[in-house]
Design an enzyme around this catalytic site. Structure first.
Site, PDB file in Angstrom:
ATOM      1  N   HIS A   1     -33.415  45.338  29.133  1.00  0.00           N
ATOM      2  CA  HIS A   1     -34.610  44.638  28.637  1.00  0.00           C
ATOM      3  C   HIS A   1     -34.538  44.312  27.145  1.00  0.00           C
ATOM      4  CE1 HIS A   1     -36.614  45.017  32.441  1.00  0.00           C
ATOM      5  NE2 HIS A   1     -36.592  46.339  32.408  1.00  0.00           N
TER       6      HIS A   1
ATOM      7  N   ASP B   1     -30.948  46.070  38.972  1.00  0.00           N
ATOM      8  CA  ASP B   1     -32.163  46.849  38.696  1.00  0.00           C
ATOM      9  C   ASP B   1     -33.359  46.091  39.304  1.00  0.00           C
ATOM     10  OD1 ASP B   1     -33.131  49.015  36.307  1.00  0.00           O
ATOM     11  OD2 ASP B   1     -34.617  47.479  36.768  1.00  0.00           O
TER      12      ASP B   1
ATOM     13  N   HIS C   1     -36.108  45.491  37.978  1.00  0.00           N
ATOM     14  CA  HIS C   1     -36.731  44.663  36.945  1.00  0.00           C
ATOM     15  C   HIS C   1     -35.747  43.591  36.478  1.00  0.00           C
ATOM     16  CE1 HIS C   1     -38.670  48.722  36.620  1.00  0.00           C
ATOM     17  NE2 HIS C   1     -39.757  47.972  36.656  1.00  0.00           N
TER      18      HIS C   1
ATOM     19  N   ASP D   1     -33.957  51.781  40.643  1.00  0.00           N
ATOM     20  CA  ASP D   1     -35.413  51.753  40.850  1.00  0.00           C
ATOM     21  C   ASP D   1     -35.785  50.829  42.015  1.00  0.00           C
ATOM     22  OD1 ASP D   1     -34.538  49.697  39.206  1.00  0.00           O
ATOM     23  OD2 ASP D   1     -35.856  50.205  37.533  1.00  0.00           O
TER      24      ASP D   1
END
Ligand code: Q9C
Ligand code: ZN
Length: 353
Positions: free
Chosen positions: A168, A204, A206, A293
């Site tokens: 991120h 991931d 995200h 995740d």
């Protein structure tokens, strides 16, 4: 027995974010030390890994990825947290930490006010800066660089236990628990040492907004991401299928947003699409932003992948025959995180007939 080198640093255990601010409330932080402890425990019981700690200074490649003003801000701020946050301003037993409160307006005005800078250089209220955060981010990046070095020395598959995670972190902003973009740093290391093309597959849950941002206008790094639809999940403002890159980077950014509830079979269908595209690109190396995740038990995820599935994922990636560097990103179902990592890595082992 074939072995998979694992790179890891005990510095990671020093990183202890305690809470996120969500809906104005103090909520427990998901990116906890127990994650790395659980992974280490599982790897310790595994007969196909060899553990190493890095010695390389990652800063030459961190400086290629991140803005000088951002690096300076992160260093200055994390060096001064103890002095900046007063003893009486924290709750008993808390680690001192700095969070942003005010974020830039869209008018482009810049200011050197320290309160304004907190929101300039950090994009959410989930990513605190503590005393020593800069150093631990640097240690995590050195794990990524050491992993890249091992792959370039001929190891077919390497796992770098990077913590804090990185995907991120944008050129000039921390966020999503990330400070230095480890995948981007590893890619820059590879390009600097003779690689012509590097692909990054970010699985991931995200979207890897930071990695996308860093390479958006380039064709020497192909960024591909599967993730939960950003309408549903963080980082919200990036991750659409219409984000395909600009300039030289046009068609070298590929996003596959997936719905809430995505399970093994639907996910694997997208993985096959991704791997076919990566094969066409003919990269010298493949970096995996490996977030777990997506697991069915993840407390902040919305997919339903199983522990056993990650072996199939690893095997399909290994079948490309491209040297790979897997970097740890998210994964918050702490009790099963190590099992998920081991299942994934086992997919890279040569198969017994
Ligand atoms: N309280 C990575 O997986 N959202 N970062 C938290 C839950 C932030 C995830 C909201 C998620 C960041 C590396
Ligand atoms: Zn994640």
């Amino acid at each position: 027995m074939a072995e998979i080198p694992v790179v890891y640093t005990p510095e990671s255990l020093k990183h202890n974010p305690q809470f996120e601010i969500f809906n104005g409330q103090r909520t427990p932080h998901a990116e906890v030390v127990a994650r790395v402890e659980n992974i280490l425990e599982a790897l310790g019981a595994c007969d196909f890994v060899t553990m190493e700690t890095p010695t390389i200074d990652p800063m030459p490649w961190v400086e290629r990825v991140h803005d000088a003003g951002y690096l300076d801000y992160l260093k200055r701020t994390s060096d001064a947290v103890d002095a900046t946050v007063k003893d009486e301003d924290i709750q008993a037993g808390d680690v001192k930490a700095i969070y942003p409160s005010v974020f830039p307006l869209a008018n482009g005005r810049r200011t050197s006010n320290p309160v304004a800078q907190r929101g300039t250089y950090v994009f959410d209220t989930y990513t605190p800066i503590m005393q020593g955060t800069y150093e631990v981010a640097k240690a995590s990046a050195s794990v990524a660089v050491a992993g890249a070095e091992k792959v370039m020395q001929g190891a077919p598959h390497v796992y770098a236990l990077t913590r804090p995670p990185g995907h991120h972190a944008e050129t000039a902003r921390a966020g999503g628990y990330c400070y230095f973009n480890n995948a981007a740093v590893a890619a820059e290391y590879m390009l600097d040492h003779g690689a012509k093309r590097v692909a990054i597959f970010d699985f991931d849950i995200h979207h890897g907004n930071g990695t996308q941002d860093i390479f958006y206008d380039r064709d020497d790094v192909y960024f591909v991401s599967t993730h939960a639809d950003p309408e549903r999940l963080f980082p919200f403002f990036r991750g659409g299928a219409d984000e395909i890159g600009v300039g030289d980077g046009r068609n070298y950014n590929f996003n596959i947003p997936l719905p809430e509830g995505t399970g093994n079979d639907e996910f694997h269908g997208s993985v096959e699409t991704v791997l076919a595209r990566i094969k066409e690109y003919k990269p010298d190396y493949l970096i995996l932003s490996a977030g777990f995740d997506t697991h069915e038990q993840d407390p902040i995820g919305v997919f339903k992948l199983t522990t056993d599935y990650y072996q199939q994922l690893g095997r399909s990636i290994a079948e490309l025959g491209i040297p790979t560097l897997s970097l740890q990103e998210g994964g918050y179902a702490t009790e099963v995180l190590g099992a998920n990592v081991v299942s994934y890595l086992s997919g890279f082992l040569p198969q017994n007939p």
